[in-house]
Design a protein around this motif. Structure first.
Motif, PDB file in Angstrom:
ATOM      1  N   ASN A  39      -3.268   0.970  -6.027  1.00 32.61           N
ATOM      2  CA  ASN A  39      -2.634   2.214  -5.614  1.00 32.61           C
ATOM      3  C   ASN A  39      -3.051   3.375  -6.519  1.00 32.61           C
ATOM      4  N   ALA A  48       2.792  -0.567  -8.930  1.00 35.72           N
ATOM      5  CA  ALA A  48       3.065   0.402  -7.864  1.00 35.72           C
ATOM      6  C   ALA A  48       2.253   1.680  -8.029  1.00 35.72           C
ATOM      7  N   GLY A 128       4.686  -9.049  -3.138  1.00 31.29           N
ATOM      8  CA  GLY A 128       3.887  -8.206  -2.268  1.00 31.29           C
ATOM      9  C   GLY A 128       3.059  -9.054  -1.332  1.00 31.29           C
ATOM     10  N   THR A 143       5.018  -4.686  -3.827  1.00 30.76           N
ATOM     11  CA  THR A 143       6.273  -4.021  -3.512  1.00 30.76           C
ATOM     12  C   THR A 143       6.387  -2.800  -4.425  1.00 30.76           C
ATOM     13  N   THR A 144       7.040  -1.764  -3.911  1.00 30.03           N
ATOM     14  CA  THR A 144       7.068  -0.495  -4.636  1.00 30.03           C
ATOM     15  C   THR A 144       8.452   0.140  -4.708  1.00 30.03           C
ATOM     16  N   GLY A 159       8.004  -2.661   0.146  1.00 32.28           N
ATOM     17  CA  GLY A 159       6.907  -1.755  -0.155  1.00 32.28           C
ATOM     18  C   GLY A 159       6.918  -0.572   0.783  1.00 32.28           C
ATOM     19  N   TYR A 161       4.608   2.929   1.736  1.00 34.21           N
ATOM     20  CA  TYR A 161       3.340   3.636   1.577  1.00 34.21           C
ATOM     21  C   TYR A 161       3.239   4.756   2.609  1.00 34.21           C
TER      22      TYR A 161
END
Length: 203
Positions: A39, A48, A128, A143-144, A159, A161
């Motif tokens: 990312n 993340a 993730g 996962t974020t 997650g 995005y």
């Protein structure tokens, strides 16, 4: 006040697997799209990285008041050259700004291509999805959680995005991509929320 920004001007394929010093993976996708290995702002694929409101090129406090693109219609966003054909222009594309010309935020269609042409394998540690292509290459999407008013929410199990696309019938939403351990899909999110970006290149 809407502002325009100068982004990184480097524009070149450094070697077989990098553009402007950022590494990508060739998943053999029909479109030729290649995905970054991590990312924006992340030091490793499992991290993340940075969080962005939609259309912002740097991190913020993720409030509606700070979000330039919030409460603007498609016609207003087009008028101010924030979007063209419903997608962010280069000056408002965090991937282009932070990684240089040749990198972009993925479109909805590019995420759909990734879902259709790859096998998605959930992992717990680190949490993730390992996304495995038919050619055997893979990327990892961690996962974020997401940022709202300075706080990270749902970090452990989801997650979030961004894509580069606006939600055409909304003054508040844009299209993102989200997942948990049992599902993944494109979704509609409020633009002021801080979400991560996995850039793509077609170089």
């Amino acid at each position: 006040m809407l502002a325009m920004f100068a982004f990184i001007s480097c524009n070149g394929v450094d070697d077989e697997n990098t553009v402007n010093g950022f590494e990508y993976v060739d998943l053999g996708l029909p479109s030729g799209t290649k995905w970054a290995t991590r990312n924006i702002g992340a030091k490793a694929a499992e991290s993340a990285g940075s969080y962005f409101a939609w259309g912002e090129i740097s991190e913020s406090n993720y409030t509606e008041a700070e979000c330039e693109t919030c409460n603007l219609s498609v016609s207003d966003l087009t008028k101010h050259e924030i979007i063209k054909n419903s997608k962010l222009t280069a000056d408002y594309d965090a991937a282009t700004y932070n990684m240089g010309i040749g990198w972009q935020i993925p479109t909805k269609r590019q995420y759909e291509e990734l879902m259709t042409n790859c096998t998605w394998i959930w992992q717990e540690k680190p949490s993730g999805y390992k996304v495995v292509a038919k050619n055997g290459n893979s990327i990892f999407l961690p996962t974020t959680g997401y940022m709202s008013e300075g706080r990270n929410l749902n970090y452990a199990n989801q997650g979030f995005y961004w894509t580069s696309e606006i939600e055409s019938d909304s003054h508040q939403n844009a299209i993102g991509f989200g997942f948990s351990s049992n599902e993944y899909n494109t979704k509609s999110y409020y633009r002021d929320g801080g979400r991560c970006i996995r850039a793509i290149t077609t170089k």
